[in-house]
Design a protein around this motif. Sequence first.
Motif, PDB file in Angstrom:
ATOM      1  N   MET A   1     -34.778 -16.028 -13.487  1.00 47.15           N
ATOM      2  CA  MET A   1     -33.342 -15.733 -13.489  1.00 47.15           C
ATOM      3  C   MET A   1     -32.599 -16.732 -12.615  1.00 47.15           C
ATOM      4  N   LEU A   2     -33.169 -17.622 -11.761  1.00 44.04           N
ATOM      5  CA  LEU A   2     -32.722 -18.430 -10.589  1.00 44.04           C
ATOM      6  C   LEU A   2     -32.293 -19.670 -11.534  1.00 44.04           C
ATOM      7  N   ILE A   3     -32.974 -20.161 -12.483  1.00 38.52           N
ATOM      8  CA  ILE A   3     -32.764 -21.281 -13.184  1.00 38.52           C
ATOM      9  C   ILE A   3     -31.668 -21.179 -14.118  1.00 38.52           C
ATOM     10  N   PRO A   4     -31.456 -20.253 -14.799  1.00 39.70           N
ATOM     11  CA  PRO A   4     -30.098 -19.939 -15.580  1.00 39.70           C
ATOM     12  C   PRO A   4     -29.069 -19.569 -14.673  1.00 39.70           C
ATOM     13  N   SER A   5     -29.028 -18.915 -13.617  1.00 42.28           N
ATOM     14  CA  SER A   5     -27.837 -18.761 -12.523  1.00 42.28           C
ATOM     15  C   SER A   5     -27.472 -20.299 -11.994  1.00 42.28           C
ATOM     16  N   HIS A   6     -28.584 -21.010 -11.654  1.00 39.36           N
ATOM     17  CA  HIS A   6     -28.492 -22.119 -11.216  1.00 39.36           C
ATOM     18  C   HIS A   6     -27.428 -23.111 -12.128  1.00 39.36           C
ATOM     19  N   THR A   7     -27.949 -23.049 -13.433  1.00 36.96           N
ATOM     20  CA  THR A   7     -27.263 -23.925 -14.360  1.00 36.96           C
ATOM     21  C   THR A   7     -25.888 -23.521 -14.739  1.00 36.96           C
ATOM     22  N   LEU A   8     -25.688 -22.058 -14.788  1.00 34.79           N
ATOM     23  CA  LEU A   8     -24.255 -21.635 -14.899  1.00 34.79           C
ATOM     24  C   LEU A   8     -23.329 -22.090 -13.819  1.00 34.79           C
ATOM     25  N   PHE A   9     -23.810 -22.053 -12.549  1.00 39.19           N
ATOM     26  CA  PHE A   9     -22.911 -22.216 -11.317  1.00 39.19           C
ATOM     27  C   PHE A   9     -22.830 -23.918 -11.580  1.00 39.19           C
ATOM     28  N   GLY A  10     -23.853 -24.734 -11.910  1.00 40.57           N
ATOM     29  CA  GLY A  10     -23.639 -26.294 -12.048  1.00 40.57           C
ATOM     30  C   GLY A  10     -22.310 -26.398 -13.257  1.00 40.57           C
ATOM     31  N   VAL A  11     -22.618 -25.866 -14.396  1.00 39.20           N
ATOM     32  CA  VAL A  11     -21.522 -26.041 -15.407  1.00 39.20           C
ATOM     33  C   VAL A  11     -20.242 -25.544 -14.875  1.00 39.20           C
ATOM     34  N   VAL A  12     -19.926 -24.369 -14.067  1.00 35.83           N
ATOM     35  CA  VAL A  12     -18.819 -23.798 -13.674  1.00 35.83           C
ATOM     36  C   VAL A  12     -18.285 -24.957 -12.845  1.00 35.83           C
ATOM     37  N   ALA A  13     -19.238 -25.494 -11.842  1.00 34.59           N
ATOM     38  CA  ALA A  13     -18.429 -26.525 -10.958  1.00 34.59           C
ATOM     39  C   ALA A  13     -18.089 -27.750 -11.593  1.00 34.59           C
ATOM     40  N   LEU A  14     -19.177 -28.176 -12.476  1.00 31.36           N
ATOM     41  CA  LEU A  14     -18.564 -29.423 -13.342  1.00 31.36           C
ATOM     42  C   LEU A  14     -17.132 -29.224 -13.949  1.00 31.36           C
ATOM     43  N   LEU A  15     -16.954 -28.319 -14.578  1.00 31.40           N
ATOM     44  CA  LEU A  15     -15.773 -28.067 -15.332  1.00 31.40           C
ATOM     45  C   LEU A  15     -14.584 -27.850 -14.315  1.00 31.40           C
ATOM     46  N   ALA A  16     -14.912 -26.930 -13.227  1.00 39.18           N
ATOM     47  CA  ALA A  16     -13.596 -26.764 -12.277  1.00 39.18           C
ATOM     48  C   ALA A  16     -13.433 -27.818 -11.498  1.00 39.18           C
ATOM     49  N   GLY A  17     -14.502 -28.637 -11.209  1.00 38.79           N
ATOM     50  CA  GLY A  17     -14.159 -29.956 -10.392  1.00 38.79           C
ATOM     51  C   GLY A  17     -13.545 -31.036 -11.190  1.00 38.79           C
ATOM     52  N   ALA A  18     -13.932 -31.271 -12.755  1.00 37.39           N
ATOM     53  CA  ALA A  18     -13.363 -32.129 -13.459  1.00 37.39           C
ATOM     54  C   ALA A  18     -11.607 -31.931 -13.634  1.00 37.39           C
ATOM     55  N   TYR A  37     -14.453 -24.447  -7.751  1.00 38.07           N
ATOM     56  CA  TYR A  37     -15.295 -25.451  -7.521  1.00 38.07           C
ATOM     57  C   TYR A  37     -16.265 -25.196  -6.294  1.00 38.07           C
ATOM     58  N   ALA A  38     -15.566 -25.009  -5.139  1.00 38.53           N
ATOM     59  CA  ALA A  38     -16.347 -24.814  -4.040  1.00 38.53           C
ATOM     60  C   ALA A  38     -17.395 -23.659  -4.179  1.00 38.53           C
ATOM     61  N   VAL A  39     -16.878 -22.695  -4.365  1.00 38.01           N
ATOM     62  CA  VAL A  39     -17.925 -21.305  -4.455  1.00 38.01           C
ATOM     63  C   VAL A  39     -18.859 -21.615  -5.411  1.00 38.01           C
ATOM     64  N   ALA A  40     -18.620 -22.078  -6.631  1.00 39.65           N
ATOM     65  CA  ALA A  40     -19.779 -22.437  -7.692  1.00 39.65           C
ATOM     66  C   ALA A  40     -20.669 -23.760  -6.940  1.00 39.65           C
ATOM     67  N   MET A  41     -20.230 -24.626  -6.318  1.00 44.10           N
ATOM     68  CA  MET A  41     -21.292 -25.369  -5.633  1.00 44.10           C
ATOM     69  C   MET A  41     -21.912 -24.671  -4.528  1.00 44.10           C
ATOM     70  N   LEU A  42     -21.186 -24.005  -3.805  1.00 40.32           N
ATOM     71  CA  LEU A  42     -21.884 -23.344  -2.665  1.00 40.32           C
ATOM     72  C   LEU A  42     -23.055 -22.503  -3.144  1.00 40.32           C
ATOM     73  N   LEU A  43     -22.921 -21.832  -4.070  1.00 40.33           N
ATOM     74  CA  LEU A  43     -23.958 -20.985  -4.838  1.00 40.33           C
ATOM     75  C   LEU A  43     -24.977 -21.754  -5.471  1.00 40.33           C
ATOM     76  N   LEU A  44     -24.490 -23.019  -5.950  1.00 38.80           N
ATOM     77  CA  LEU A  44     -25.530 -23.797  -6.603  1.00 38.80           C
ATOM     78  C   LEU A  44     -26.328 -24.536  -5.558  1.00 38.80           C
ATOM     79  N   CYS A  45     -26.035 -24.911  -4.373  1.00 38.50           N
ATOM     80  CA  CYS A  45     -26.652 -25.631  -3.586  1.00 38.50           C
ATOM     81  C   CYS A  45     -27.520 -24.612  -2.764  1.00 38.50           C
ATOM     82  N   VAL A  46     -27.062 -23.385  -2.615  1.00 43.07           N
ATOM     83  CA  VAL A  46     -27.874 -22.509  -1.760  1.00 43.07           C
ATOM     84  C   VAL A  46     -29.096 -22.164  -2.462  1.00 43.07           C
TER      85      VAL A  46
END
Length: 192
Positions: A1-18, A37-46
């Motif tokens: 479950m960790l890799i799919p959530s990591h991927t999801l947060f990454g995609v959200v951060a990429l789209l929101a950041g762009a 973007y900030a929340v997705a990045m925080l969750l992605l990084c942690v």
Amino acid sequence: MLIPSHTLFGVVALLAGAFVLLRRKGDRLHRLSGWVYAVAMLLLCVGSFWIQDSTPFYKGFGPFHVATIVSLVTLLVGLWAVRYSNGPAEAKAAGHVRSMAWSYVGLVMATGSHFIQPVGLGLRDGLGLTPSVALPLAVALCWGVPPLVAVLTLKRRGKALERRFAMISGGPPRRTEPVSRQAVGGDAAEGA
């Protein structure tokens, strides 16, 4: 479950950041998409600290975790600069714009790391390059192009973005060019 959530947060951060980078700054939609973007990045990084055995090269804490720490620092500095720093609006804007831009560059580079092997194979097979040429070229494309684009963009547009953001967030920017003597009554005042 960790890799799919990591991927999801990454995609959200990429789209929101762009979205944040490509549209007008300082309005309600900018702030909302910036917080997404900030929340997705925080969750992605942690969450990335729990991904430790996903590559054959590093087991446990590795260079990608060091990059995660750098990413967290740029993200938090960018948020702090606009929310809590005391100082002129220009300084707050400069810290925010530059830190958040570099935060996004780090995200793009991290995403690029997932494409080094396929890009290298494509260069090898598609262009007939040897692996010793294809791999460094793939690394240069995936990790070298994003910071190069950022440096050139910030050099060309950084000051304009900072000025526009400063005007929105804290009033007009301070005058930075020297004031002529005539503007303050220099010649007329001396003759009196």
